[in-house]
Write a protein that holds these residues in place. Structure first.
Motif, short mmCIF file in Angstrom:
data_model
loop_
_atom_site.label_atom_id
_atom_site.label_comp_id
_atom_site.label_asym_id
_atom_site.label_seq_id
_atom_site.Cartn_x
_atom_site.Cartn_y
_atom_site.Cartn_z
N ARG A 178 0.85 -1.19 0.00
CA ARG A 178 0.00 0.00 0.00
C ARG A 178 0.88 1.24 0.00
O ARG A 178 1.88 1.31 0.74
CB ARG A 178 -0.94 0.03 1.21
N SER A 180 0.49 5.33 0.60
CA SER A 180 -0.39 6.41 1.07
C SER A 180 0.34 7.73 0.87
O SER A 180 1.52 7.85 1.20
CB SER A 180 -0.76 6.21 2.55
N TRP A 181 -0.38 8.72 0.34
CA TRP A 181 0.20 10.02 0.00
C TRP A 181 -0.13 11.06 1.06
O TRP A 181 -1.24 11.03 1.63
CB TRP A 181 -0.32 10.49 -1.35
N TYR A 182 0.81 12.00 1.30
CA TYR A 182 0.62 13.03 2.32
C TYR A 182 1.08 14.38 1.77
O TYR A 182 2.00 14.47 0.96
CB TYR A 182 1.42 12.69 3.58
N SER A 191 -3.84 11.22 5.32
CA SER A 191 -3.47 10.79 3.99
C SER A 191 -4.41 11.39 2.95
O SER A 191 -5.61 11.51 3.18
CB SER A 191 -3.49 9.26 3.90
N SER A 194 -4.72 6.66 -1.29
CA SER A 194 -3.96 5.42 -1.14
C SER A 194 -4.13 4.57 -2.39
O SER A 194 -5.11 4.70 -3.11
CB SER A 194 -4.42 4.62 0.08
N SER A 257 -4.28 7.60 -8.21
CA SER A 257 -4.78 7.08 -6.95
C SER A 257 -6.16 7.65 -6.68
O SER A 257 -6.48 8.76 -7.08
CB SER A 257 -3.83 7.44 -5.80
N ASP A 264 -7.36 8.90 7.42
CA ASP A 264 -6.00 9.04 7.91
C ASP A 264 -5.46 7.65 8.25
O ASP A 264 -6.11 6.65 8.03
CB ASP A 264 -5.94 9.97 9.13
N ASP A 265 -4.25 7.60 8.78
CA ASP A 265 -3.61 6.31 9.00
C ASP A 265 -4.34 5.48 10.04
O ASP A 265 -4.42 4.27 9.93
CB ASP A 265 -2.16 6.53 9.42
N THR A 268 -7.49 4.08 8.47
CA THR A 268 -7.14 3.07 7.48
C THR A 268 -6.83 1.75 8.14
O THR A 268 -7.22 0.69 7.66
CB THR A 268 -5.94 3.54 6.65
N PRO A 288 -9.91 1.24 2.28
CA PRO A 288 -8.64 1.41 1.55
C PRO A 288 -8.93 1.47 0.06
O PRO A 288 -9.77 0.75 -0.45
CB PRO A 288 -7.86 0.14 1.92
#
Length: 544
Positions: A178, A180-182, A191, A194, A257, A264-265, A268, A288
């Motif tokens: 996986r 995940s972009w920030y 995030s 994802s 994506s 958020d994390d 998720t 997800p």
């Protein structure tokens, strides 16, 4: 509780030489306690002055002096801090994936530069894909866990995350990748989106499997990404996954994506706990996210990813629908001569199908890196050569087919053993082979060919997913089928077998020796007669 608590206590210390401070947390497995700003305040310790030894005790004092209790200065009231969603990253993020092969270890013997969310992360030296170490993530609870690393990214850039992963425990529901972009530079905050790998491991298998996201696009606001190797347990029973040889490379984008609003994390992780056992995606706002254009495919117990079916049947996916069937037909991985060995490498593709194949977004990967194929069309029953450098044209000046130079094939092909896997734009496995010491695709693998030889399909396009399809070609033939008859032993054996079978079918060659003998006798008589003719003619004239 998301707030910080100021826990303090005043104690009286009399005739004390040492002091131990213990901070104890009580809860369930996997709970986290954050501790910050531990202080010990009070007067400095009193240093005793040695005195002379006396034999008599001094007279007691009339009134013992009162004990002085130190007055503790009140601690300044601290402003509560927000609880971090994930453990902080110890090292600044960089655009490169550090310790991608998991060979480096810290002082505790654990993988350097990698971190984990839940579970226990260690190095393993017994179950490795390549080299001397791999990463092992162990779970003993039902919550989803992962090992990860943070990298910086360019907003809107295209990337691909890949790794070799092994999951041999029945207590593992699935293992996958996986990204995940920030918006932050260090992978903190909520995030933005994802993307998951196109495949999941959902059945226990002692072999490593290649997982990849293919080309994915960073959101326009993204400046960092967390690259995760995920472990979703089936229960609280002990379960482990192993990871080795990860890759983070620029790539052409297959699909962007999907944004996950408000995910958020922490959320998720909660959603990942509820992943269905059949490997399909969960639903809802916090699910997800994966690319909608990519179907979820499950890897079973086979050591080889699904490529083509036996014989000449078409492969799955877009290639089968188009009527094209592309195979890796010949590989020249160990060039002879001096200089840069890898510069002389090349791979020949062949389209055995009835229709053209458009190689737009396709890729060719060895065991360590992926090479993007140039956009081109491979006609029906046509050959196409990917060459590492322009030296290919100097080596084969009579080459008349189509060839393109790509700079490097994979991470350069291994002379003693390696593999090649061909994938289309959707990430579908089209064909894969392995040779020499590498048995990850074909087991047994194609036998290693000597320097200057190639490995080539005995009949172009025939694919039974076994090493028997290939022979050792001592005279490589890029852009053409193997020359026949061939001097190499494997090919010659096949020719001898064909002749032998013809003889067994009833054709007799017993007349051949007698015919040769008769012709030789006629030739001998003619030669003798020619040399004797002048003498015979002279005698005839004198008699006349």
């Amino acid at each position: 509780n998301d707030a910080w608590f100021d826990v303090s206590r005043s104690v009286q210390l009399d005739q004390t030489d040492h002091l131990t401070i213990s901070i104890i947390g009580i809860g369930a497995a996997g709970d986290t306690v954050n501790i910050d700003d531990v202080r010990l305040t009070g007067p400095p310790p009193v240093t005793s002055t040695p005195t002379a030894t006396i034999t008599e005790l001094p007279p007691p004092a009339d009134t013992p002096p009162p004990l002085t209790t130190p007055t503790r200065t009140p601690t300044e009231q601290r402003t509560p801090k927000a609880t971090a969603t994930l453990p902080p990253v110890a090292a600044p993020a960089s655009p490169e994936l550090r310790n991608a092969d998991f060979e480096a270890a810290d002082d505790d013997g654990n993988p350097s530069d990698w971190y984990h969310y839940g579970g226990v992360l260690t190095s393993d030296q017994d179950r490795v894909y390549d080299g001397g170490r791999s990463a092992r993530l162990e779970s003993t609870t039902a919550s989803t866990k992962w090992l990860y690393q943070v990298v910086t990214v360019e907003p809107g850039g295209g990337y691909e995350f890949s790794a070799w992963v092994r999951s041999s425990d029945a207590a593992t529901n699935s293992a996958f990748l996986r990204v995940s972009w920030y918006a932050s530079d260090d992978g903190t905050g909520k995030s933005l989106a994802s993307a998951d790998s196109t495949e999941r491991i959902t059945a226990p298998d002692d072999a490593y499997h290649w997982l990849t996201t293919t080309g994915i696009a960073a959101p326009d606001a993204a400046h960092s990404a967390r690259l995760r190797i995920m472990l979703a347990p089936a229960s609280a029973a002990a379960a482990s996954i192993y990871a080795d040889d990860a890759f983070w490379t620029p790539a052409d984008v297959v699909a962007p994506s999907t944004l996950a609003p408000g995910a958020d994390d922490a959320s998720t992780s909660a959603v990942a706990d509820a992943l269905p056992a059949d490997g399909t995606e969960a639903t809802g706002d916090l699910a997800p996210t994966v690319r909608a254009t990519t179907a979820q495919r499950v890897l079973g117990a086979s050591r080889r990813p699904a490529t083509t079916t036996a014989g000449n049947s078409a492969v799955a996916g877009s290639v089968a629908e188009s009527g094209a069937r592309v195979v890796i037909n010949e590989v020249f991985y160990d060039p002879d001569g001096v200089g840069n060995n890898s510069a002389g490498e090349w791979v020949e593709l062949y389209n055995a199908g009835a229709e053209d194949a458009i190689l737009d977004g396709w890729s060719l990967a060895d065991a360590k890196a992926t090479t993007k194929l140039p956009t081109t069309t491979l006609g029906s029953h046509a050959y196409f050569v990917l060459a590492a450098s322009d030296s290919f044209y100097a080596r084969y000046p009579r080459f008349i087919s189509t060839a393109l130079t790509v700079g490097r094939i994979g991470n350069t092909l291994g002379n003693d053993g390696d593999r090649l896997s061909l994938r289309d734009a959707a990430g579908t496995a089209i064909d894969a082979i392995s040779w020499g010491s590498d048995t990850a695709i074909l087991d047994p693998a194609i036998p290693d060919a000597p320097t200057g030889h190639s490995i080539e399909r005995a009949i172009s396009g025939v694919d039974t997913d076994t090493a028997d399809d290939f022979v050792d070609n001592e005279k490589p033939t890029p852009g053409a089928p193997i020359e026949a008859p061939s001097a190499n032993p494997q090919r010659q054996n096949r020719t001898d077998e064909a002749v032998s079978s013809t003889i067994k079918a009833g054709q007799s060659f017993g007349w051949l020796p007698w015919t040769v003998a008769a012709l030789a006798a006629v030739a001998l008589i003619a030669a003798v007669s020619w040399r004797a003719f002048p003498t015979l003619a002279h005698r005839l004239r004198h008699q006349a």
